[in-house]
Design a protein around this motif. Sequence first.
Motif, PDB file in Angstrom:
ATOM      1  N   LEU A 267       0.823  -1.218   0.000  1.00 55.98           N
ATOM      2  CA  LEU A 267       0.000   0.000   0.000  1.00 55.98           C
ATOM      3  C   LEU A 267       0.857   1.268   0.000  1.00 55.98           C
ATOM      4  N   PHE A 268       2.151   1.122  -0.343  1.00 57.15           N
ATOM      5  CA  PHE A 268       3.054   2.267  -0.491  1.00 57.15           C
ATOM      6  C   PHE A 268       3.208   3.070   0.814  1.00 57.15           C
ATOM      7  N   ARG A 269       3.352   2.347   1.917  1.00 55.83           N
ATOM      8  CA  ARG A 269       3.550   3.008   3.211  1.00 55.83           C
ATOM      9  C   ARG A 269       5.025   2.925   3.589  1.00 55.83           C
ATOM     10  N   LEU A 270       5.668   4.089   3.715  1.00 56.73           N
ATOM     11  CA  LEU A 270       7.105   4.121   3.978  1.00 56.73           C
ATOM     12  C   LEU A 270       7.456   3.483   5.313  1.00 56.73           C
ATOM     13  N   GLU A 271       6.639   3.696   6.336  1.00 60.37           N
ATOM     14  CA  GLU A 271       6.931   3.131   7.647  1.00 60.37           C
ATOM     15  C   GLU A 271       6.920   1.614   7.600  1.00 60.37           C
ATOM     16  N   GLU A 272       5.958   1.047   6.887  1.00 58.60           N
ATOM     17  CA  GLU A 272       5.883  -0.405   6.753  1.00 58.60           C
ATOM     18  C   GLU A 272       7.092  -0.934   5.976  1.00 58.60           C
ATOM     19  N   ALA A 273       7.494  -0.202   4.950  1.00 62.45           N
ATOM     20  CA  ALA A 273       8.643  -0.623   4.139  1.00 62.45           C
ATOM     21  C   ALA A 273       9.915  -0.676   4.969  1.00 62.45           C
ATOM     22  N   ALA A 274      10.153   0.340   5.778  1.00 63.45           N
ATOM     23  CA  ALA A 274      11.350   0.365   6.611  1.00 63.45           C
ATOM     24  C   ALA A 274      11.352  -0.800   7.595  1.00 63.45           C
ATOM     25  N   ALA A 275      10.199  -1.088   8.181  1.00 64.67           N
ATOM     26  CA  ALA A 275      10.119  -2.173   9.155  1.00 64.67           C
ATOM     27  C   ALA A 275      10.362  -3.535   8.511  1.00 64.67           C
ATOM     28  N   ASN A 276      10.017  -3.682   7.224  1.00 62.10           N
ATOM     29  CA  ASN A 276      10.146  -4.969   6.542  1.00 62.10           C
ATOM     30  C   ASN A 276      11.501  -5.180   5.874  1.00 62.10           C
ATOM     31  N   LEU A 277      12.282  -4.130   5.706  1.00 64.28           N
ATOM     32  CA  LEU A 277      13.454  -4.165   4.833  1.00 64.28           C
ATOM     33  C   LEU A 277      14.411  -5.311   5.144  1.00 64.28           C
ATOM     34  N   PHE A 278      15.003  -5.329   6.320  1.00 68.55           N
ATOM     35  CA  PHE A 278      16.053  -6.297   6.606  1.00 68.55           C
ATOM     36  C   PHE A 278      15.519  -7.724   6.679  1.00 68.55           C
ATOM     37  N   GLY A 279      14.325  -7.885   7.224  1.00 71.61           N
ATOM     38  CA  GLY A 279      13.749  -9.220   7.301  1.00 71.61           C
ATOM     39  C   GLY A 279      13.533  -9.832   5.935  1.00 71.61           C
ATOM     40  N   TYR A 280      13.006  -9.052   4.998  1.00 68.85           N
ATOM     41  CA  TYR A 280      12.761  -9.571   3.648  1.00 68.85           C
ATOM     42  C   TYR A 280      14.055  -9.793   2.884  1.00 68.85           C
ATOM     43  N   LEU A 281      15.041  -8.904   3.071  1.00 65.58           N
ATOM     44  CA  LEU A 281      16.330  -9.125   2.418  1.00 65.58           C
ATOM     45  C   LEU A 281      16.963 -10.422   2.889  1.00 65.58           C
ATOM     46  N   ARG A 282      16.918 -10.668   4.191  1.00 63.78           N
ATOM     47  CA  ARG A 282      17.455 -11.917   4.726  1.00 63.78           C
ATOM     48  C   ARG A 282      16.728 -13.118   4.110  1.00 63.78           C
ATOM     49  N   GLU A 283      15.402 -13.038   4.061  1.00 63.28           N
ATOM     50  CA  GLU A 283      14.621 -14.156   3.534  1.00 63.28           C
ATOM     51  C   GLU A 283      14.987 -14.436   2.080  1.00 63.28           C
ATOM     52  N   LEU A 284      15.039 -13.416   1.245  1.00 64.71           N
ATOM     53  CA  LEU A 284      15.368 -13.609  -0.164  1.00 64.71           C
ATOM     54  C   LEU A 284      16.785 -14.133  -0.342  1.00 64.71           C
ATOM     55  N   ASP A 285      17.703 -13.663   0.505  1.00 65.81           N
ATOM     56  CA  ASP A 285      19.100 -14.063   0.373  1.00 65.81           C
ATOM     57  C   ASP A 285      19.307 -15.531   0.720  1.00 65.81           C
ATOM     58  N   GLU A 286      18.377 -16.128   1.439  1.00 62.69           N
ATOM     59  CA  GLU A 286      18.503 -17.516   1.867  1.00 62.69           C
ATOM     60  C   GLU A 286      17.790 -18.496   0.932  1.00 62.69           C
ATOM     61  N   CYS A 287      17.270 -17.992  -0.195  1.00 58.04           N
ATOM     62  CA  CYS A 287      16.434 -18.829  -1.063  1.00 58.04           C
ATOM     63  C   CYS A 287      17.165 -19.426  -2.254  1.00 58.04           C
ATOM     64  N   GLY A 288      18.468 -19.202  -2.382  1.00 59.12           N
ATOM     65  CA  GLY A 288      19.215 -19.783  -3.479  1.00 59.12           C
ATOM     66  C   GLY A 288      18.852 -19.239  -4.845  1.00 59.12           C
ATOM     67  N   LEU A 289      18.503 -17.971  -4.914  1.00 61.95           N
ATOM     68  CA  LEU A 289      18.101 -17.346  -6.171  1.00 61.95           C
ATOM     69  C   LEU A 289      19.307 -16.995  -7.028  1.00 61.95           C
ATOM     70  N   ARG A 290      19.074 -16.842  -8.327  1.00 63.90           N
ATOM     71  CA  ARG A 290      20.149 -16.390  -9.216  1.00 63.90           C
ATOM     72  C   ARG A 290      20.489 -14.938  -8.952  1.00 63.90           C
ATOM     73  N   ARG A 291      19.479 -14.131  -8.677  1.00 65.28           N
ATOM     74  CA  ARG A 291      19.690 -12.704  -8.439  1.00 65.28           C
ATOM     75  C   ARG A 291      18.497 -12.150  -7.686  1.00 65.28           C
ATOM     76  N   ILE A 292      18.746 -11.108  -6.903  1.00 64.02           N
ATOM     77  CA  ILE A 292      17.677 -10.362  -6.237  1.00 64.02           C
ATOM     78  C   ILE A 292      17.614  -8.978  -6.854  1.00 64.02           C
ATOM     79  N   TYR A 293      16.426  -8.564  -7.233  1.00 65.40           N
ATOM     80  CA  TYR A 293      16.188  -7.198  -7.689  1.00 65.40           C
ATOM     81  C   TYR A 293      15.409  -6.450  -6.611  1.00 65.40           C
TER      82      TYR A 293
END
Length: 338
Positions: A267-293
Amino acid sequence: MENLRSTPVLDRAVALLHAGELVGIPTETVYGLAADASNPGAVARLFECKRRAWFHPISLLCDSAKTAFHLVAEVPESAARVAQRFWPGPLTLILRKRPEAVPDLLTAGLPFVGVRVPDHPLALALLERFGRPLAVTSANRSGHLSATTAEAVEAEFRDEVPLVLDGGRCCVGVESTVLFLADPRPVLIRSGGTPLDLLEEVVGPIDRETDFRSDTRRLGRHYVLRTPFSLIRTPEEIPASARKDAGLLAWGPCPEGFAICRSLSALFRLEEAAANLFGYLRELDECGLRRIYAMLLPERGLGCAVNERLRKAAEASATAGLGAGDYASNPSSPPSSS
């Protein structure tokens, strides 16, 4: 993991700190590793556990502005004003220290000290019970992603930290803004949880760190991912053939075609984005992807802090030899979505 805010849990944390041990603590920004600032051995252990360079200062968390200002040689009017407005909160002030009150080990021999009053009930309760400031740095190895949950701290340090106080997920989710107020002209050292425009309402124009003395810089820490990491403006830049084994950190609703997508805020809420940033980056980094955008956010308020950290991750990916990928690691600012 301790999941209670009970007196016995705080008593145990205080006992460990007095014994020179490290304790993981929650704040509204990110989780921190705390040590008794008056115990050189504990501070040395903090540097070693963090794997932090000895020339990088460590800030102090305090239970009140009165405690914080007792550590400094003088309190400029600007510092008093911003403390009244923004403390407790995600703002670290760098001021000239009282040498007898702050050991050189904490400040890398510099005449300045960073002080903050956190806006988290469990952190404040611990500070009040401990009775003096704590040396606190983000609860991650140097170069790794910051932790926004107690589980992330435990995964990072395993048995090296005997106690992690679980205060829930961090509500801000990015580190504090760092503001240098030891000279007449304020200087922004790091964007963070307190937006720059709100600070300028209180202290007037603030310089951005450019040629500021390098030994006080706080932006040298990168956020290194194992997965190649690139920034984009819109998902349309990535063709369908490149999406199937890639992940996307989105701003707004997730588009189709990516192996995994996590929206910082649908919903384009900056506060929500900041709170989610590191958790989602960690999750994506652990998924064995070719690349993260990752999509950049609007350059306003907390969006500036999130973008700064995304750019650091992209720069670190390129420096580590993972490649800048299909898009430049430092694209221009995206258009505002809301």
